[in-house]
Structures are given as structure tokens and as C-alpha cells.
Design a protein around this motif. Sequence first.
Motif, PDB file in Angstrom:
ATOM      1  N   ARG A   1       0.818  -1.203   0.000  1.00  0.00           N
ATOM      2  CA  ARG A   1       0.000   0.000   0.000  1.00  0.00           C
ATOM      3  C   ARG A   1       0.860   1.266   0.000  1.00  0.00           C
ATOM      4  N   ARG A   2       0.623   2.105  -1.037  1.00  0.00           N
ATOM      5  CA  ARG A   2       1.207   3.452  -1.140  1.00  0.00           C
ATOM      6  C   ARG A   2       2.721   3.446  -0.931  1.00  0.00           C
ATOM      7  N   LEU A   3       3.396   2.495  -1.555  1.00  0.00           N
ATOM      8  CA  LEU A   3       4.850   2.365  -1.373  1.00  0.00           C
ATOM      9  C   LEU A   3       5.585   3.433  -2.178  1.00  0.00           C
ATOM     10  N   ARG A   4       6.448   4.166  -1.479  1.00  0.00           N
ATOM     11  CA  ARG A   4       7.241   5.217  -2.108  1.00  0.00           C
ATOM     12  C   ARG A   4       8.722   5.009  -1.800  1.00  0.00           C
ATOM     13  N   LYS A   5       9.551   5.275  -2.815  1.00  0.00           N
ATOM     14  CA  LYS A   5      11.002   5.218  -2.639  1.00  0.00           C
ATOM     15  C   LYS A   5      11.649   6.189  -3.605  1.00  0.00           C
ATOM     16  N   SER A   6      12.509   7.069  -3.072  1.00  0.00           N
ATOM     17  CA  SER A   6      13.236   8.033  -3.895  1.00  0.00           C
ATOM     18  C   SER A   6      14.721   7.915  -3.615  1.00  0.00           C
ATOM     19  N   TYR A   7      15.499   8.214  -4.634  1.00  0.00           N
ATOM     20  CA  TYR A   7      16.949   8.329  -4.509  1.00  0.00           C
ATOM     21  C   TYR A   7      17.306   9.747  -4.923  1.00  0.00           C
ATOM     22  N   GLY A   8      17.373  10.639  -3.932  1.00  0.00           N
ATOM     23  CA  GLY A   8      17.552  12.042  -4.253  1.00  0.00           C
ATOM     24  C   GLY A   8      16.317  12.559  -4.965  1.00  0.00           C
ATOM     25  N   ALA A   9      16.522  13.159  -6.135  1.00  0.00           N
ATOM     26  CA  ALA A   9      15.393  13.692  -6.912  1.00  0.00           C
ATOM     27  C   ALA A   9      14.720  12.625  -7.763  1.00  0.00           C
ATOM     28  N   ALA A  10      15.348  11.462  -7.865  1.00  0.00           N
ATOM     29  CA  ALA A  10      14.799  10.395  -8.704  1.00  0.00           C
ATOM     30  C   ALA A  10      13.783   9.577  -7.917  1.00  0.00           C
ATOM     31  N   VAL A  11      12.553   9.499  -8.431  1.00  0.00           N
ATOM     32  CA  VAL A  11      11.484   8.743  -7.779  1.00  0.00           C
ATOM     33  C   VAL A  11      11.451   7.336  -8.382  1.00  0.00           C
ATOM     34  N   ALA A  12      11.769   6.332  -7.551  1.00  0.00           N
ATOM     35  CA  ALA A  12      11.781   4.943  -8.024  1.00  0.00           C
ATOM     36  C   ALA A  12      10.407   4.290  -7.883  1.00  0.00           C
ATOM     37  N   LEU A  13       9.714   4.582  -6.785  1.00  0.00           N
ATOM     38  CA  LEU A  13       8.353   4.089  -6.562  1.00  0.00           C
ATOM     39  C   LEU A  13       7.495   5.264  -6.147  1.00  0.00           C
ATOM     40  N   ASP A  14       6.359   5.422  -6.828  1.00  0.00           N
ATOM     41  CA  ASP A  14       5.539   6.613  -6.608  1.00  0.00           C
ATOM     42  C   ASP A  14       4.144   6.221  -6.112  1.00  0.00           C
ATOM     43  N   GLY A  15       4.082   5.746  -4.859  1.00  0.00           N
ATOM     44  CA  GLY A  15       2.800   5.385  -4.268  1.00  0.00           C
ATOM     45  C   GLY A  15       2.199   4.125  -4.852  1.00  0.00           C
ATOM     46  N   VAL A  16       2.984   3.056  -4.944  1.00  0.00           N
ATOM     47  CA  VAL A  16       2.535   1.811  -5.583  1.00  0.00           C
ATOM     48  C   VAL A  16       1.594   1.037  -4.661  1.00  0.00           C
ATOM     49  N   ASP A  17       0.469   0.605  -5.229  1.00  0.00           N
ATOM     50  CA  ASP A  17      -0.466  -0.315  -4.566  1.00  0.00           C
ATOM     51  C   ASP A  17      -0.486  -1.619  -5.357  1.00  0.00           C
ATOM     52  N   LEU A  18      -0.411  -2.754  -4.648  1.00  0.00           N
ATOM     53  CA  LEU A  18      -0.454  -4.049  -5.323  1.00  0.00           C
ATOM     54  C   LEU A  18      -0.916  -5.107  -4.336  1.00  0.00           C
ATOM     55  N   SER A  19      -1.887  -5.918  -4.751  1.00  0.00           N
ATOM     56  CA  SER A  19      -2.342  -7.052  -3.955  1.00  0.00           C
ATOM     57  C   SER A  19      -2.102  -8.333  -4.748  1.00  0.00           C
ATOM     58  N   VAL A  20      -1.540  -9.339  -4.081  1.00  0.00           N
ATOM     59  CA  VAL A  20      -1.214 -10.609  -4.725  1.00  0.00           C
ATOM     60  C   VAL A  20      -1.870 -11.722  -3.924  1.00  0.00           C
ATOM     61  N   GLU A  21      -2.591 -12.600  -4.625  1.00  0.00           N
ATOM     62  CA  GLU A  21      -3.240 -13.726  -3.955  1.00  0.00           C
ATOM     63  C   GLU A  21      -2.272 -14.890  -3.807  1.00  0.00           C
ATOM     64  N   GLU A  22      -2.505 -15.702  -2.783  1.00  0.00           N
ATOM     65  CA  GLU A  22      -1.641 -16.857  -2.545  1.00  0.00           C
ATOM     66  C   GLU A  22      -1.718 -17.817  -3.727  1.00  0.00           C
ATOM     67  N   GLY A  23      -0.549 -18.286  -4.174  1.00  0.00           N
ATOM     68  CA  GLY A  23      -0.470 -19.211  -5.294  1.00  0.00           C
ATOM     69  C   GLY A  23      -0.505 -18.557  -6.660  1.00  0.00           C
ATOM     70  N   GLU A  24      -0.533 -17.239  -6.713  1.00  0.00           N
ATOM     71  CA  GLU A  24      -0.615 -16.520  -7.976  1.00  0.00           C
ATOM     72  C   GLU A  24       0.771 -16.394  -8.617  1.00  0.00           C
TER      73      GLU A  24
END
Length: 355
Positions: A7-30
Amino acid sequence: MAFLDIRRLRKSYGAAVALDGVDLSVEEGEFITLLGPSGSGKTTLLMSIAGFVKPDEGGIVLSGIDVTDLEPEDRNLGLVFQGYALFPHLSVRDNVAFPLRVRQLEKRAIAERVEEMLALVGLDKLAARKPRELSGGQQQRVALARALAYSPRLLLLDEPLSALDRSLRENMQRELKRLHRETGVTFIFVTHDQEEAYAMSDRIAVFQNGSIVQIGAPREIYRNPVSRFVAGFIGGNNLIRARFSSERNRLAMLGRDLPVPPHFDPARHHRDGDVSAWIRSEDIEVGGAEAGFEVFDVTVIDRAFIGTGERIVVRTRDGEELALIIPDGAAGTVTIGAPLQCRIRPDLIGFLLPD
């Protein structure tokens, strides 16, 4: 709650945005694939799930437990890298046994589990060999056996097939699908190869600039891209600019003035008259008038044999360049620089939301 909830994962390296509020749900066995160009954020997300990258914001919940701040060794995840990361001085058997010994399992349990894993990946007869004595595909299977040996809840695969040649890659795709089916482990697979993603995945998450821009089953993404980026990146699509006339209810495209297809929605698909459309290469035919088709004139600018057929590049009267994939021999005497008639069924033209 899903097996894996991001939920809402963010990661930046200085001014570079690597993850911009990522949401992802994964079901078991998928089996889910993170697909995108280099630098789009897919590997950063994978490494965040593994625990090697600490996000700036957001959370990762696995089986109902928040693992966002847990160390990698405390997450019980398997990880397979592009470069295999095998120990060159250890045999195949000892490479697979290594993570079990680190976990201080009993010798008998280790031996039994190693034999089970080697049989699973078809390397039981090569257990005494060193990695240098194996082919690339065999080394990759050792890496998979080692990652699965300690029964991880989740297997993360970071472009593991990119170093293999085409035939080996296709064989390993089948192997991965079989291993996924037989083990029931949840797989998250990173690649920039669209065909690879189509061949193996239950769902594909398409990345652009640190965000997931579309997620769905392979056929859904192939048939219904939501943006020019997705339509262009997933391969095989010609991107076209058109103009819509509300007065005449016509579309100016392909060097023609065409009637509006029923699936074109003027309220959604145009802005100030501009329209973005896409056509799959295999849906354009060479030929003249036929019931149910719209015909348009082009000039041939390139022709290449691609094994299963021919790839012809043409230019329409309004300057658009289109690629056609047609069966071998169907192009007849087509020559570069010559005029040609092509045709398309209007229901096969896709329309995108305005940029």
C-alpha cells in the motif's frame, strides 16, 4: 486481505522517484509479473518486498503480518537473480543444501530435501557437478532448487531468464510454469520481455515511471491497453493519431475519412478533436475491398522476413507509419517504394483515453 498487500509504497533516490505510491495485492499461489522498461520501478518493488530496499513511505503486509521493517532473513522469501549467484566451489548438491544448513536443519532432513528438490528440477543425476560444468539453463535450475528448498512463502525472480538464449529461455519458461503449478508457491517475476510475461503470468502489472499503470490478465492487457505507453510497450501495436469531427461524425485517420466505429465514444476518446488509436500489426491485411473492411492506400517503405512470416512497414497518405505481420509468401511481389492497398476491420481499431 490478500496474501501480499502493498500500500502506497514510495522510494526516492535524491530527486529520482523509483516508486511513486505503488499499490499491489497478490493472492496466494498466484504467478504475477512486473513488466516495464529499465528504470520503471519493477526491480525496486521486488527488492522492497525482499527487504533489501527500505521504502520511504507505505507498507508491505505478508500473510497478515507487517514485514515493512523486517530484515530479509526474517521474511522467509526465496529470491532468484539474473546472475544465478551460485557458489562456484560447491557441488550442485551443496549449493542446494546451503540455505538449509544455514537454518541448521538436521543432516537427514537436509539430504532428503535436497534430493527432492533436485528431482523436481531434473538435476538429480548431476548432483556432484560444479556450476562451471553445467549449461546456463542447468545453472538456473540449481538456483531455483536452492530458492525453493526451504519452502518459502513467496518466490521473487529478478529477470532470471534474460541471460539465456531464445530456445533455453522458452524451455525455462515451461519449467517455471511447471514448478509454480507443482509447488503452489506464489511467484513474483520481473521482466522487460512482453512475450515472457504473456507466456507465464496469471496477471501482469505494467510499470511506468515508478507507478503501476495497468494490471490484469495477459489477454486483457494485450486486447485493451489503457494508454499510449501500454499500447506501445506491450508490443505489436501501431499507435495512430486521428482527428474526430463531431459535425460529420467521422474520423480522419489512415489517410482516409472513416465512419466512426460503434465502440468509439466521443465523450471519452477525444480532446479538442485529437484521438489516439492503436491497431495490432497482425490485424492489418494486404488487399482491396471486402465486406466489413475499410481500405486505405499506403506506400511500402520496408520489408523483412522474420521466420514465421514477413514484417512490412508502410506509410499512409497522412504520413503514419504502420507495421504489418503477414504469413510467409502472402506479400507476393510487394517491393519497397511501391503503392499498396491495405484493409482493416473497424472493430479491430482500439481507442485510448486522451493523454
